[in-house]
Design an enzyme around this catalytic site. Structure first.
Site, short mmCIF file in Angstrom:
data_model
loop_
_atom_site.label_atom_id
_atom_site.label_comp_id
_atom_site.label_asym_id
_atom_site.label_seq_id
_atom_site.Cartn_x
_atom_site.Cartn_y
_atom_site.Cartn_z
N ASP A 18 -12.25 -9.09 4.29
CA ASP A 18 -13.53 -9.04 3.58
C ASP A 18 -14.15 -10.43 3.52
O ASP A 18 -15.36 -10.61 3.69
CB ASP A 18 -13.37 -8.51 2.16
CG ASP A 18 -13.65 -7.01 2.06
OD1 ASP A 18 -13.52 -6.34 3.10
OD2 ASP A 18 -13.99 -6.54 0.96
N ASP A 52 -6.41 -7.02 3.80
CA ASP A 52 -7.54 -6.36 3.13
C ASP A 52 -8.48 -7.42 2.55
O ASP A 52 -9.69 -7.39 2.75
CB ASP A 52 -7.01 -5.44 2.03
CG ASP A 52 -8.13 -4.72 1.29
OD1 ASP A 52 -9.05 -4.21 1.97
OD2 ASP A 52 -8.08 -4.68 0.04
N ASP A 99 -3.23 -18.01 0.33
CA ASP A 99 -4.26 -18.66 -0.51
C ASP A 99 -4.94 -19.78 0.26
O ASP A 99 -6.16 -19.92 0.23
CB ASP A 99 -3.66 -19.16 -1.84
CG ASP A 99 -2.40 -20.02 -1.64
OD1 ASP A 99 -1.84 -20.03 -0.54
OD2 ASP A 99 -1.99 -20.68 -2.62
N TYR A 155 0.82 -1.21 0.00
CA TYR A 155 0.00 0.00 0.00
C TYR A 155 0.85 1.26 0.00
O TYR A 155 0.42 2.31 -0.47
CB TYR A 155 -0.91 0.02 1.23
CG TYR A 155 -2.26 -0.62 1.02
CD1 TYR A 155 -2.35 -1.94 0.62
CD2 TYR A 155 -3.43 0.09 1.23
CE1 TYR A 155 -3.58 -2.54 0.44
CE2 TYR A 155 -4.67 -0.51 1.05
CZ TYR A 155 -4.74 -1.82 0.66
OH TYR A 155 -5.96 -2.41 0.48
N LYS A 180 2.93 -15.31 2.11
CA LYS A 180 3.25 -16.18 0.98
C LYS A 180 4.77 -16.37 0.97
O LYS A 180 5.45 -15.93 0.04
CB LYS A 180 2.77 -15.55 -0.33
CG LYS A 180 1.27 -15.64 -0.57
CD LYS A 180 0.79 -17.00 -1.07
CE LYS A 180 1.18 -17.22 -2.52
NZ LYS A 180 0.71 -18.54 -3.00
#
Ligand code: IPM
Ligand code: MG
Length: 370
Positions: free
Chosen positions: A255, A251, A227, A143, A194
């Site tokens: 959600d 983020d 993932d 970001y 990851k």
């Protein structure tokens, strides 16, 4: 003498102002009956600020945020401002608040109210009783990483660049927030990255492990690729207690976790900075939902997420766990009583407006006592 706390309210755009109006009534209720006096000021952020001042956040509002004991934000953004250049978009106001206040730890609880367990798109038994806390790193990573931008290449095509970058200290401080929270909950943390493809993810894993080994040997730590975490969240969400992850994965995963509850309209969040010498942290509280421009101005939005954000403010900024419990109890009772805004409407329940939801919660607060 009762203590006085300064709250800056930034209703923002879309449904922000109308849900905030209801929360304001509850703040006034606490001001009248609670142990803390609230000095409330309001300001503009996002599109509302663009319209008035041609910028998503003025320096004056930024200064007011830094001076306040806590900030309560509604939501930013909407189609009206979508075409603006990147640096002028409503979202930049929110990102500047996070960055300049140093709010590196974003707490996003995904909690299923019993009364709403059937609202989830997942099978009820998978989500009933769900209580996850996602801790998202909020001021680093892709970001804010440099270099960033869109550049023109010699052949006339273009190249877009963003940089994922994390330092030891950025990882350690957010890990500590997650471990501290875990100590007050189920004592389990899942760290998500990851590290199979990203060096920053490998560093993340090593530093989180280091902090656990050195400072939190009592906490059970697991590592998971992002993932897989997305998959596990919809396969068996109750396996998680606290999840700690970077800005971008946080983020996305928050959600996903939010939707498990079937009701984005009831989920709050807290964004916290570093503790100063008195143990006080800069803090901003906001609902997880966005500005929902499609239903704005119709008095049908759900004020509960913003109200529960105020409850988090009482708990984390003002050390008023009893006040937070009171709000959560009032909301629970109202939901158990069958009162619903449109977003959480179920067959056989009473569909009410934003204002009437506010009325119902205030009535419940009166009943539960001052
Ligand atoms: C969130 C939002 C923001 C983010 C946007 C509005 C900048 O999606 O708070 O999750 O990406 O952080
Ligand atoms: Mg988001």
């Amino acid at each position: 003498m009762p203590t006085t706390k300064k709250i800056l309210i930034l209703p923002g755009d879309g449904i922000g102002p109308e849900v905030m109006r209801q929360v304001r009534r509850v703040i006034d209720w606490f001001d009248k009956f609670g142990d803390i006096r609230f000095e409330v000021t309001e300001g503009l952020v996002g599109g509302a600020s663009i319209d008035a001042h041609d910028t998503p956040l003025t320096d004056a509002t930024m200064a007011a945020a830094l001076e306040s004991d806590a900030v309560l934000l509604g939501a930013v953004g909407g189609p009206k401002w979508d075409a603006l250049p990147f640096a002028k978009k409503p979202e930049r106001g929110l990102l500047r608040l996070r960055k300049d206040m140093g709010l590196f730890a974003n707490l996003r609880p995904a909690l299923v109210f019993d009364a709403l367990a059937e609202a989830s798109t997942l099978k009820t038994e998978l989500v009933r009783g769900l209580d996850i806390m996602i801790v998202r790193e909020l001021t680093g990573g892709v970001y804010f990483g440099e270099p960033r931008g869109i550049e023109k290449l010699p052949d006339g095509s273009r190249r877009g660049v963003n940089t994922q970058v994390y330092t030891t200290e950025e990882i350690r401080r957010v890990a500590r927030v997650a471990f501290d929270l875990a100590r007050k909950r189920g004592r389990r943390v899942t760290s998500v990255e990851k590290s199979n493809v990203m060096e920053s993810g490998l560093l993340w894993r090593e530093e989180v492990t280091y902090v656990r080994d050195k400072e939190y040997p009592d906490i059970e730590l697991a590592h998971m690729y992002a993932d897989n975490c997305a998959m596990q969240l919809v396969r068996n969400p109750k396996q998680f207690d606290v999840i700690v992850t970077d800005n971008l994965f946080g983020d996305v995963l928050s959600d996903c976790a939010a939707m498990l509850t079937g009701s984005l309209g009831v989920l709050p969040s807290a964004s916290l900075g570093a503790a100063d010498r008195q143990g006080r942290r800069k803090a901003l509280y906001e609902p997880v939902h966005g500005s929902a421009p499609d239903i704005a101005g119709r008095d049908i939005a759900n004020p509960i997420a913003t109200l529960l954000s105020f409850a988090m403010m009482l708990r984390y900024s003002f050390d008023d766990g009893a006040g937070a419990d009171l709000i959560e109890k009032a909301v629970t009772n109202v939901l158990n009583g069958g009162v619903r805004t449109a977003d959480i409407m179920q067959p056989g329940k009473a569909r009410v407006s934003t204002t009437v939801m506010g009325d119902s919660i205030l009535r419940e607060l009166d009943k539960l006592g001052h």
